[in-house]
Design an enzyme around this catalytic site. Structure first.
Site, PDB file in Angstrom:
ATOM      1  N   CYS A  68       0.826  -1.224   0.000  1.00  0.00           N
ATOM      2  CA  CYS A  68       0.000   0.000   0.000  1.00  0.00           C
ATOM      3  C   CYS A  68       0.849   1.258   0.000  1.00  0.00           C
ATOM      4  O   CYS A  68       0.370   2.312  -0.381  1.00  0.00           O
ATOM      5  CB  CYS A  68      -0.970  -0.005   1.176  1.00  0.00           C
ATOM      6  SG  CYS A  68      -0.174   0.116   2.764  1.00  0.00           S
ATOM      7  N   ARG A 119      -5.306   4.949  -6.673  1.00  0.00           N
ATOM      8  CA  ARG A 119      -5.953   5.656  -5.557  1.00  0.00           C
ATOM      9  C   ARG A 119      -6.699   6.875  -6.096  1.00  0.00           C
ATOM     10  O   ARG A 119      -7.817   7.175  -5.671  1.00  0.00           O
ATOM     11  CB  ARG A 119      -4.905   6.111  -4.518  1.00  0.00           C
ATOM     12  CG  ARG A 119      -4.165   5.003  -3.792  1.00  0.00           C
ATOM     13  CD  ARG A 119      -5.060   4.251  -2.854  1.00  0.00           C
ATOM     14  NE  ARG A 119      -5.737   5.124  -1.901  1.00  0.00           N
ATOM     15  CZ  ARG A 119      -5.203   5.566  -0.752  1.00  0.00           C
ATOM     16  NH1 ARG A 119      -3.998   5.190  -0.391  1.00  0.00           N
ATOM     17  NH2 ARG A 119      -5.895   6.354   0.064  1.00  0.00           N
TER      18      ARG A 119
HETATM   19  N1   CP Z   1      -1.238   4.147   1.242  1.00  0.00           N
HETATM   20  C1   CP Z   1      -1.543   5.305   1.838  1.00  0.00           C
HETATM   21  O1   CP Z   1      -2.654   5.505   2.357  1.00  0.00           O
HETATM   22  O2   CP Z   1      -0.552   6.215   1.804  1.00  0.00           O
HETATM   23  P1   CP Z   1      -0.502   7.562   2.654  1.00  0.00           P
HETATM   24  O3   CP Z   1      -0.397   7.159   4.101  1.00  0.00           O
HETATM   25  O4   CP Z   1       0.725   8.287   2.168  1.00  0.00           O
HETATM   26  O5   CP Z   1      -1.758   8.341   2.411  1.00  0.00           O
HETATM   27  N1  NVA Z   2      -1.033   0.121   8.122  1.00  0.00           N
HETATM   28  C1  NVA Z   2      -0.452   1.375   7.761  1.00  0.00           C
HETATM   29  C2  NVA Z   2      -0.989   1.853   6.444  1.00  0.00           C
HETATM   30  C3  NVA Z   2      -0.402   3.132   5.937  1.00  0.00           C
HETATM   31  C4  NVA Z   2      -1.020   3.596   4.662  1.00  0.00           C
HETATM   32  C5  NVA Z   2      -0.702   2.399   8.850  1.00  0.00           C
HETATM   33  O1  NVA Z   2      -1.818   2.445   9.367  1.00  0.00           O
HETATM   34  O2  NVA Z   2       0.215   3.146   9.178  1.00  0.00           O
END
Ligand code: CP
Ligand code: NVA
Length: 312
Positions: free
Chosen positions: A269, A297
């Site tokens: 992600c 996204r």
């Molecule tokens: N994957 C994601 O939500 O990235 P950010 O934390 O940078 O928004």
């Molecule tokens: N599991 C992670 C996802 C970040 C996009 C967090 O919550 O930090």
């Protein structure tokens, strides 16, 4: 503004299967349209208020750019300034924002904060990540797998890592769309049992399945896609050293990927902690679709904005 109940997106279960499929189809159409025709005015005069209690690159930029590309705008609220729940109640913040703008996008620590916002807001509330869910990330994976594989039903998704917010939303995607989800995690890091309980009937209804293992090689053996995420999520910094030790056998590296089918995709992600949950060679390999997913996204969230604001 509509007086009927707003369409929130706090978890993917706020959508039924056909709504979820429509959002993914719209996301694909928006991507094609944007690449050939550029910005539209579909949300001209519409405003999103964004509340980010935690850091963000992808989510914040894609919501903000998404609103602009659709002819609207996004206001980023400094959480320290509005001090939601302290300076004034969540209810009063939700009620006031509902009188001025069209949609609330919120990244909060507690999931209850977004459900409370949704309880009082008369406009849609979109979850931009909470400690329990990250629905927009799962939509972007759905769009990416559709592009790469042409279908979602029946695909095998192996999540190697923590049973966290991203894993929960991916399991919801899988349950809705008849996918086979397997989590490989250290003992004690399984997904929230309440989330799994709600998903059980959804997996059954749609022909998918859910499994947990503590052995990464077992999880990836038949996978169409390996997913990973940071071992230490935002807000868990105090557990960093302990978690890094407990997760050290769950790295997505060349040796693990070699145990998956030859056409298995890999994704993350992002942000990635290279050298922890994933290695640079895997990130750089042709199998890795994390930047396609990051791009999606933007398109998937534009589809969500249009859907919840009621323009499609
Ligand atoms: N994957 C994601 O939500 O990235 P950010 O934390 O940078 O928004
Ligand atoms: N599991 C992670 C996802 C970040 C996009 C967090 O919550 O930090």
């Amino acid at each position: 503004m509509s007086q009927s109940k707003p369409q929130h997106l706090n978890t993917l279960l706020d959508l039924d299967r056909s709504q979820l499929e429509s959002v993914l189809a719209l996301a694909a159409a928006i991507k094609t349209e944007y690449k050939s025709m550029g910005p539209s005015d579909a949300l001209k005069g519409r405003t999103a208020a964004m509340i980010f209690e935690k850091p963000s690159l992808r989510t914040r930029v894609t919501f903000e750019a998404g609103m602009v590309q659709l002819g609207g705008e996004a206001i980023n609220l400094d959480p320290g300034q509005i001090s939601i729940g302290n300076r004034e109640s969540v209810k009063d913040v939700a009620l006031c924002l509902s009188r001025w703008i069209d949609v609330i996008v919120a990244r909060t620590f507690s999931h209850k904060m977004v459900t409370d916002l949704a309880k009082w807001a008369t406009i849609p509330v979109i979850n931009a990540l909470t400690d329990l869910h990250h629905p927009c990330q799962a939509l972007a994976l759905g769009q990416t797998l559709m592009e790469k594989r042409g279908k979602l039903s029946g695909l095998r998704l192996a999540f190697v890592g923590d049973g966290n917010n991203v894993a929960n939303s991916l399991a919801e995607l899988a349950a809705h769309l008849g996918m086979h989800f397997v989590l490989a995690c250290p003992k004690g890091y399984e997904q929230n049992p309440e989330v799994l309980k709600t998903l059980d009937p959804v997996f059954k209804k749609n022909g998918g399945s859910y499994a947990v293992t503590h052995t990464a090689s077992e999880a990836v053996a038949k996978a169409d896609c390996i997913y990973t995420d940071v071992w230490v999520s935002m807000g868990e910094e105090a557990q960093a050293e302990t978690k890094k030790k407990q997760f050290s056998g769950l790295q997505v590296n060349a040796e693990l990927v070699a145990k998956a089918p030859a056409d298995c995709l890999v994704t993350h992600c992002l942000p990635a902690h290279v050298g922890e949950e994933i290695t640079q060679d895997v990130m750089d390999s042709a199998r890795c679709v994390c930047f396609d997913e990051a791009e999606n996204r933007l398109h998937a969230q534009k589809a969500v904005l249009l859907t919840v604001i009621g323009k499609r």
